[in-house]
Design a protein around this motif. Sequence first.
Motif, PDB file in Angstrom:
ATOM      1  N   ARG A 208      39.304  51.727  37.231  1.00  0.00           N
ATOM      2  CA  ARG A 208      38.772  50.634  36.422  1.00  0.00           C
ATOM      3  C   ARG A 208      39.172  49.276  37.002  1.00  0.00           C
ATOM      4  O   ARG A 208      38.455  48.290  36.850  1.00  0.00           O
ATOM      5  N   ARG A 209      40.329  49.224  37.703  1.00  0.00           N
ATOM      6  CA  ARG A 209      40.760  47.979  38.342  1.00  0.00           C
ATOM      7  C   ARG A 209      39.770  47.587  39.441  1.00  0.00           C
ATOM      8  O   ARG A 209      39.438  46.401  39.595  1.00  0.00           O
ATOM      9  N   GLY A 212      36.777  46.110  37.827  1.00  0.00           N
ATOM     10  CA  GLY A 212      37.085  44.768  37.336  1.00  0.00           C
ATOM     11  C   GLY A 212      37.054  43.733  38.450  1.00  0.00           C
ATOM     12  O   GLY A 212      36.520  42.628  38.269  1.00  0.00           O
ATOM     13  N   LYS A 215      33.567  42.939  39.453  1.00  0.00           N
ATOM     14  CA  LYS A 215      32.940  42.053  38.475  1.00  0.00           C
ATOM     15  C   LYS A 215      33.378  40.603  38.686  1.00  0.00           C
ATOM     16  O   LYS A 215      32.573  39.674  38.597  1.00  0.00           O
ATOM     17  N   TYR A 302      33.370  50.215  31.402  1.00  0.00           N
ATOM     18  CA  TYR A 302      34.195  49.228  32.111  1.00  0.00           C
ATOM     19  C   TYR A 302      33.383  48.061  32.657  1.00  0.00           C
ATOM     20  O   TYR A 302      33.926  47.084  33.130  1.00  0.00           O
ATOM     21  N   VAL A 305      33.817  44.479  31.064  1.00  0.00           N
ATOM     22  CA  VAL A 305      35.006  43.650  31.287  1.00  0.00           C
ATOM     23  C   VAL A 305      34.630  42.182  31.398  1.00  0.00           C
ATOM     24  O   VAL A 305      33.651  41.874  32.058  1.00  0.00           O
TER      25      VAL A 305
END
Length: 305
Positions: A208-209, A212, A215, A302, A305
């Motif tokens: 998920r990092r 992120g 994004k 996710y 975010v």
Amino acid sequence: MKLRTMLRHLREGVKNVLRNGWMSFASISSIVISLFILGGFLLLALNVNNLADQIESQVEIRVFLQLDTDQAKIDKLRNEIGNIAEVKQVKFVSKDEGLELLRKNLGEDGEELLQGYENEKNPLPDSFTVEVFEPQTIAFAAKKIELINKADQTNPITDVKYGKGKVETLFKLTNAVRNIGLVIVAGLAITAMFLISTTIKITILARRREIGIMKLVGATNHFIRWPFFIEGALIGIIGSVLTTAILLYGYSRLIYVSQFELGLLMIKLVTLKEVGFLVSVLIIGLGTLIGIWGSTLSVRKYLKV
């Protein structure tokens, strides 16, 4: 989508599978185990259904005639019974053939017990053996045969037998077995879907990092989603193809061992040719679908975010 962009997403999806080796291995293993259990029960259900069909197909009606029934009456009855919509086939069994059949059924003692009952001393009547298209309609067909007999003033038929009472119980039992098998397979399919999708979600969760950061640097949701979409599909395809190969090879060995090594000729398993395509399409289709579904749901979460 341009071909160049599609190839880029495909390349990134393959890289993701290889780059996250252990997580991909865990996801594929989860798919193989879950689908193997599902496929095993699916093969079991198909064989149980086949066995039920074999048992039901052996149900038939025996129609016994008066001893003095002439040939013209026999031919008339055969035509009338054959014209019943539910009837598939009518076979005439003469008294001599009936005696020979009884002798075979009695086995070694048949020859001695039936000695002296040949020709004019044969006490057995002529009869018909009636097969129906659908075993469940056998009682209805027997009723129609009895009505044919009542319509004839000479009442040429002495008895119509099809195992009344026992046949209905048999049909209830085979239907129950089919329904139980269907419920078990459906339950396992749902369980497999949740197990596999959860494993893939965990795979995405660990990254998920990465999502992120993409994004934050301005990547669009579409640009981020596609490699994960392809990654999920690849994991699903690899896991389901492996499962299919293991299942079909194991099943072919089971057929060989049961027939040629254990000699269980009375138990006829469904052939590999009959189930191979169905099992392959279901397992590979389900595995691919779950892989795509699991990754799509996880990435969408996710992307917010």
